[in-house]
Enzyme design. Structure first.
Site, PDB file in Angstrom:
ATOM      1  N   SER A  40       0.831  -1.211   0.000  1.00 18.66           N
ATOM      2  CA  SER A  40       0.000   0.000   0.000  1.00 18.66           C
ATOM      3  C   SER A  40       0.861   1.254   0.000  1.00 18.66           C
ATOM      4  O   SER A  40       1.762   1.402   0.826  1.00 18.66           O
ATOM      5  CB  SER A  40      -0.870   0.054   1.257  1.00 18.66           C
ATOM      6  N   HIS A  71      -3.952  -0.084  -4.116  1.00 10.86           N
ATOM      7  CA  HIS A  71      -3.412  -1.287  -4.748  1.00 10.86           C
ATOM      8  C   HIS A  71      -3.911  -1.308  -6.181  1.00 10.86           C
ATOM      9  O   HIS A  71      -5.042  -1.687  -6.446  1.00 10.86           O
ATOM     10  CB  HIS A  71      -3.899  -2.543  -4.015  1.00 10.86           C
ATOM     11  N   HIS A  93      -5.547  -9.443  -0.231  1.00 12.20           N
ATOM     12  CA  HIS A  93      -5.400  -9.790   1.184  1.00 12.20           C
ATOM     13  C   HIS A  93      -6.495 -10.765   1.598  1.00 12.20           C
ATOM     14  O   HIS A  93      -7.602 -10.745   1.035  1.00 12.20           O
ATOM     15  CB  HIS A  93      -5.539  -8.532   2.059  1.00 12.20           C
ATOM     16  N   TYR A  95      -8.226 -10.510   4.218  1.00 14.44           N
ATOM     17  CA  TYR A  95      -9.375  -9.793   4.793  1.00 14.44           C
ATOM     18  C   TYR A  95     -10.384  -9.354   3.723  1.00 14.44           C
ATOM     19  O   TYR A  95     -11.517  -8.998   4.043  1.00 14.44           O
ATOM     20  CB  TYR A  95      -8.926  -8.585   5.643  1.00 14.44           C
ATOM     21  N   GLU A  96      -9.971  -9.378   2.458  1.00 15.69           N
ATOM     22  CA  GLU A  96     -10.920  -9.061   1.385  1.00 15.69           C
ATOM     23  C   GLU A  96     -11.827 -10.251   1.096  1.00 15.69           C
ATOM     24  O   GLU A  96     -12.735 -10.162   0.279  1.00 15.69           O
ATOM     25  CB  GLU A  96     -10.166  -8.687   0.102  1.00 15.69           C
ATOM     26  N   ALA A 123       2.983  -1.878   3.979  1.00 16.63           N
ATOM     27  CA  ALA A 123       2.743  -0.813   4.945  1.00 16.63           C
ATOM     28  C   ALA A 123       2.476  -1.506   6.279  1.00 16.63           C
ATOM     29  O   ALA A 123       1.811  -2.541   6.313  1.00 16.63           O
ATOM     30  CB  ALA A 123       1.530  -0.005   4.522  1.00 16.63           C
ATOM     31  N   MET A 227      -1.140  -6.697   7.709  1.00 17.24           N
ATOM     32  CA  MET A 227      -2.193  -7.637   7.276  1.00 17.24           C
ATOM     33  C   MET A 227      -1.813  -8.393   6.005  1.00 17.24           C
ATOM     34  O   MET A 227      -2.678  -8.857   5.269  1.00 17.24           O
ATOM     35  CB  MET A 227      -3.501  -6.866   7.046  1.00 17.24           C
ATOM     36  N   SER A 228      -0.529  -8.479   5.732  1.00  8.61           N
ATOM     37  CA  SER A 228      -0.129  -9.133   4.476  1.00  8.61           C
ATOM     38  C   SER A 228       1.167  -9.906   4.662  1.00  8.61           C
ATOM     39  O   SER A 228       1.538 -10.266   5.773  1.00  8.61           O
ATOM     40  CB  SER A 228       0.051  -8.061   3.383  1.00  8.61           C
ATOM     41  N   ASN A 251       2.171   4.331  10.216  1.00  5.50           N
ATOM     42  CA  ASN A 251       1.523   4.893  11.412  1.00  5.50           C
ATOM     43  C   ASN A 251       2.088   4.142  12.610  1.00  5.50           C
ATOM     44  O   ASN A 251       2.520   2.993  12.462  1.00  5.50           O
ATOM     45  CB  ASN A 251      -0.002   4.692  11.353  1.00  5.50           C
ATOM     46  N   HIS A 263      -6.736   4.711   7.003  1.00  6.72           N
ATOM     47  CA  HIS A 263      -6.078   4.169   5.812  1.00  6.72           C
ATOM     48  C   HIS A 263      -5.443   5.287   4.983  1.00  6.72           C
ATOM     49  O   HIS A 263      -4.402   5.099   4.349  1.00  6.72           O
ATOM     50  CB  HIS A 263      -7.074   3.367   4.964  1.00  6.72           C
TER      51      HIS A 263
HETATM   52  N1  HPA Z   1      -2.077  -2.339  11.691  1.00  5.48           N
HETATM   53  C1  HPA Z   1      -2.205  -3.296  10.755  1.00  5.48           C
HETATM   54  N2  HPA Z   1      -1.883  -3.107   9.481  1.00  5.48           N
HETATM   55  C2  HPA Z   1      -1.389  -1.915   9.130  1.00  5.48           C
HETATM   56  C3  HPA Z   1      -1.238  -0.874  10.052  1.00  5.48           C
HETATM   57  C4  HPA Z   1      -1.594  -1.117  11.402  1.00  5.48           C
HETATM   58  O1  HPA Z   1      -1.486  -0.247  12.286  1.00  5.48           O
HETATM   59  N3  HPA Z   1      -0.735   0.195   9.375  1.00  5.48           N
HETATM   60  C5  HPA Z   1      -0.581  -0.212   8.082  1.00  5.48           C
HETATM   61  N4  HPA Z   1      -0.971  -1.485   7.929  1.00  5.48           N
END
Ligand code: HPA
Length: 298
Positions: A40, A71, A93, A95-96, A123, A227-228, A251, A263
């Site tokens: 991302s 993406h 992902h 989660y999708e 990310a 998450m990847s 972040n 996001h």
């Molecule tokens: N948590 C999970 N996935 C992420 C985060 C996060 O804080 N930031 C970017 N991808």
């Protein structure tokens, strides 16, 4: 015994991956040595590819298409510094709603196309308080808390592209190559870019974590959360590819600072480090190629 899955009515996974690889080869004849997955906010690196053949994921048979903003969903084949690469601009992902098989289908295709190394980027949220937004981190190891493993299911030894790869049980003790990570850190130092090492912990998502989860993950030894990546790395190791992983801290993780996570921050920070990230990765590509293509020392 009856087959245990409805997907048995499709051609088997190996055949579907072969069909996708054949499709890609018909559009771009050169064999990529390196696969690069852009996470991302990091997709702009693909503009570095020279003599590019750009293929929309939706064109490639069996290739899943991402639904997430940031993406873009393109496979870019060509050269960087004279090295043949296959760059994935975006990934899907779990989660999708995608299955493990779908999430790792592109990695399988890169392996069958001939890639011997994979550079995965993502990310991530920063758990380690010495990080800040915008820090690039070389992944030293991972903790898979997604609840699944992409190598589960019937083993397919034909996916092994060398050595002991393709086996039912395979080693993950050096999943993230020590030598490639060393190269990345040395190059970062030359370019005066901070590149600490860290352990990446993967969750399913899509919700960001709670502060209590982040405290627990820190206790477990995690520096980053995302998450990847882990499924791609498991499959890459199953196929015998050498892996370099780089996270961008977009972040600080939940509760580390007193601020909600959005996001949009992920995208914004990606744009901010674009120049550094691009110059680091561009310099690394020929070095990684030289390392992975060097003849084995007897
Ligand atoms: N948590 C999970 N996935 C992420 C985060 C996060 O804080 N930031 C970017 N991808």
């Amino acid at each position: 015994m009856m087959p245990d899955s409805a997907s048995r009515s499709l051609p088997d996974l190996y055949s579907r991956v072969c069909a996708a690889a054949d499709f890609v080869r018909a559009m771009h004849a050169a064999t990529p040595v390196l696969g690069i997955v852009l996470g991302s906010g990091l997709g702009s690196f693909a503009t570095q590819v020279e003599g590019a053949t750009v293929i929309d994921y939706s064109q490639i048979p069996g290739w899943p298409v991402s639904t997430v903003e940031g993406h873009s969903g393109k496979l870019v084949l060509g050269t960087i510094g004279g090295v043949d690469v296959a760059v994935m601009q975006g990934r899907v992902h779990a989660y999708e709603g995608y299955s493990m098989e779908e999430v790792t289908f592109p990695t399988r295709v890169l392996g069958l196309l001939g890639c011997v190394a994979l550079i995965v980027t993502n990310a991530a949220g920063g758990i380690n308080t010495s990080y800040a937004e915008g820090t690039l981190v070389a992944i030293s190891d991972h903790i898979n808390l997604t609840g699944s493993n992409a190598a589960a299911g019937r083993n397919e030894p034909r996916f092994g592209v060398g050595g002991a790869a393709g086996q039912r049980f395979f080693d993950m003790s050096a999943a993230y190559s020590v030598r490639l990570r060393g190269m990345a850190r040395a190059e970062a130092e030359r370019q005066k870019i901070a590149l600490p090492e860290g352990v990446y912990l993967a969750v399913l998502g899509p919700s960001f974590e709670t502060p209590a989860e982040i405290r627990a993950f820190r206790t477990l030894g995690a520096d980053l959360v995302g998450m990847s990546t882990v499924h791609e790395v498991i499959v890459a190791r199953h196929m015998g590819l050498e892996v370099l992983g780089i996270s961008l801290v977009t972040n600080m993780a939940a509760g580390v600072v007193d601020r909600a996570i959005h996001h949009q921050d992920v995208m914004e920070i990606g744009r901010r480090v674009e120049v550094q990230f691009t110059s680091l990765l561009t310099a690394l590509v020929p070095q990684v190629k030289d390392a992975v293509c060097a003849p084995a020392v007897p």
